[in-house]
Design a protein around this motif. Sequence first.
Motif, PDB file in Angstrom:
ATOM      1  N   GLN A  11       0.812  -1.215   0.000  1.00  0.00           N
ATOM      2  CA  GLN A  11       0.000   0.000   0.000  1.00  0.00           C
ATOM      3  C   GLN A  11       0.847   1.267   0.000  1.00  0.00           C
ATOM      4  N   GLU A  26      -1.817   4.613  -1.177  1.00  0.00           N
ATOM      5  CA  GLU A  26      -2.893   3.964  -1.920  1.00  0.00           C
ATOM      6  C   GLU A  26      -2.338   3.034  -2.997  1.00  0.00           C
ATOM      7  N   GLY A  27      -1.173   2.472  -2.723  1.00  0.00           N
ATOM      8  CA  GLY A  27      -0.589   1.564  -3.690  1.00  0.00           C
ATOM      9  C   GLY A  27      -0.129   2.229  -4.965  1.00  0.00           C
TER      10      GLY A  27
END
Length: 725
Positions: A11, A26-27
Amino acid sequence: MRDIGYSAGGQVVLAATDVGLFRSIEGGLGSAWQLKDVQLDHDPQEFWSLGRVGGQVWVATSIDLPNQVGSVVGRVWRSTDDGASWAQITNFTPVADVTDVRRMTVAVSPSDSANPNSARVYLLAENRDETAQKDVFRSDDGGQSWSALGVNSTGVPVNRNDDQSNLDVMHDQAFYNQMIAVDPQNHDRVLVGGNLCLVRSLDGGSTWAIMAHWLPGTVTVNGAPAAMPPDTYVHADYHAAAISYATTSLVFYAGTDGGMFRSTDVFTAAPGDAHFEDRMNRGIVTHLIYSVASANERADTAACHVPAATLDVVYGGFQDDGTRLRVLPADGDPTVFNQIVGGDGFGVGMGCASAGGQVGSLLINTFPSELARSLDGGGTFSLAMTGIGFALDPGFTFFMKVAQDVTDTNGKTFLTPLTQAGAQIGHVFRTTDGAASWTSINGTIHCADSPGCFTTASAVPSPLRNVAAHPKSAGRYAVVSTSRAYVTADAGLNWDETVRVYPDSVSGACAQPSSIAFDPNDPAGNTVWVASKATRTSNSCTGGGQPISAAVGHLFKSTNAQALLSSRWTAVHGSGATALPNVPINVVKVDPGDSQTIYVGTEIGLYRSIDGGASWARYGTGLPLVSVTDLSVALDGSLVRISTFGRGFWEIYAKPGGSPAGVLGNGDFNFDQVIDGIDLVREAALLLTTNADADYNAVGNLAGTTNAIDETDLTALVAKLGGRP
């Protein structure tokens, strides 16, 4: 983008860039990337390398900005919270080494990741002055403290030779070629690559052996021949490495200026006896190319013929792979690019060696701070520096530029922008005799407002970056310096200086131009386009400062370039969904037959506007996200060829039926190394397309002699189903 890494869960993603360190939670998806302000004094940092030590512990390296030789130092950073916050690490032994480093590359030991506070980490560093390899530093506490290992000019490999008599493998190119890798299963096994050689340690950096060499057959020891085995060949200039145990056995991969190389015994072979091979490069185009020129850029004339057979001749300069020429024999074989000059190749030009000759009989190319020419189509080259009577500044003429004046019907007029060493002033030189001699055409510089500019001067008061010739109006040339443009309407007798290239004429900021092009529909030469490949803007115009905002962008236009102090620049990047991405631009060209069509070669691909810059879109399918370094646009606008830094040459035609085919595709549309039903469906969807169609994809062109996908290509793909591409 210099480096990228991700957390154990995937992530958190960290990206090391030349404008700072970015973090996503958020990756890497979405727009929620955060620029980390790691320095308490808020000094901007250019990040080079990073590595996850284990858990939430990371180590990263940066250098100060502004990026000026001798005025900055490298820094080491450590985070214990997955990059949310960082602390600078200054615990070095010897203590003085912390202030004598610059670019550094991190190598972590995956086998130690379970215990990040006692993990082994290595740093490969250049010295502050960018003149040599400083050392390899080792940490046994997860990056909290560092000790020098003496891997530099003071150390000696166990199998030294005359090319590598000590352990400074990066030499004076430490700013460019840096590679260090650790065996994922044994933190004592380390590899370091520089410009000529690869060295290995099996004991954590105490002793080292040479395992690969660029020219193994020419190796000498104390002047006597002592050739290394031929399988120890790896091309010069190491940049990246990976070590895999995916097949249970170790495989080492090296990424160099000459492509990828692989070894399975680099850690087990005797010193100097490892085996390397480069077969995986077949079908993978990875050439680093700086320039491209094509025969179809000029018109056919009685003095310089451009027959139809020469329209697909392509010429370009390669990083460490020479200057290469695509010559189409009678039966046509456009996949062959002959290396006609070795070493580095930079700027190129193509013309006619004699009256009534054929385009390509005269070839011009540049080396670092040198020009050469061939009068026999590349058979032989000779130095072509006659008339250039001063020393050149390698900081600005290492990558020497050449522009051809296609209004010269003889095919012998070319321009090159030069910077004089010491004084750092700019000179424009022109040849009208095919580089037999060069003449300064500086004339009188008419100043706008640049410091040090005097109207009586015969030199531009700052270094020059690039040059262009008007495609239709003879004697109209333009150059860009580190901050401004200069335009002449009388072949160099008089040059008009513009204000700084920046859409705000009062702030004093500049965008550090990289390329300039004329509007072909303005015969007076007042309308010019300028691109910038800078990432930051400042009043000094030498680097550093604030990141270039999206409102400023990297492409600018002036419609009154000869108006001196009244000249103005407008940012031309569009808006909304059709805006030009805010990324560095290496080159700008305007279609010679349509001034509304503009091409820009960016760091992420080729973009085109067909409405004068109001809107933009990526041009053509199949082109990777790659740095486009140069553009060649046919005189009639029917063909665009590009050079890229890492993916070779590419071309796209506006005419149907296809040109002679380039490198054939392998059918693996989704790049999973298996030809399967997904590839078959994609192939079927592209049947009967050519490179004149927007959805054409060269991956599906497996057979034939034209850039088209037809029944023969489908048959060839079916025959490969279930196998490797």
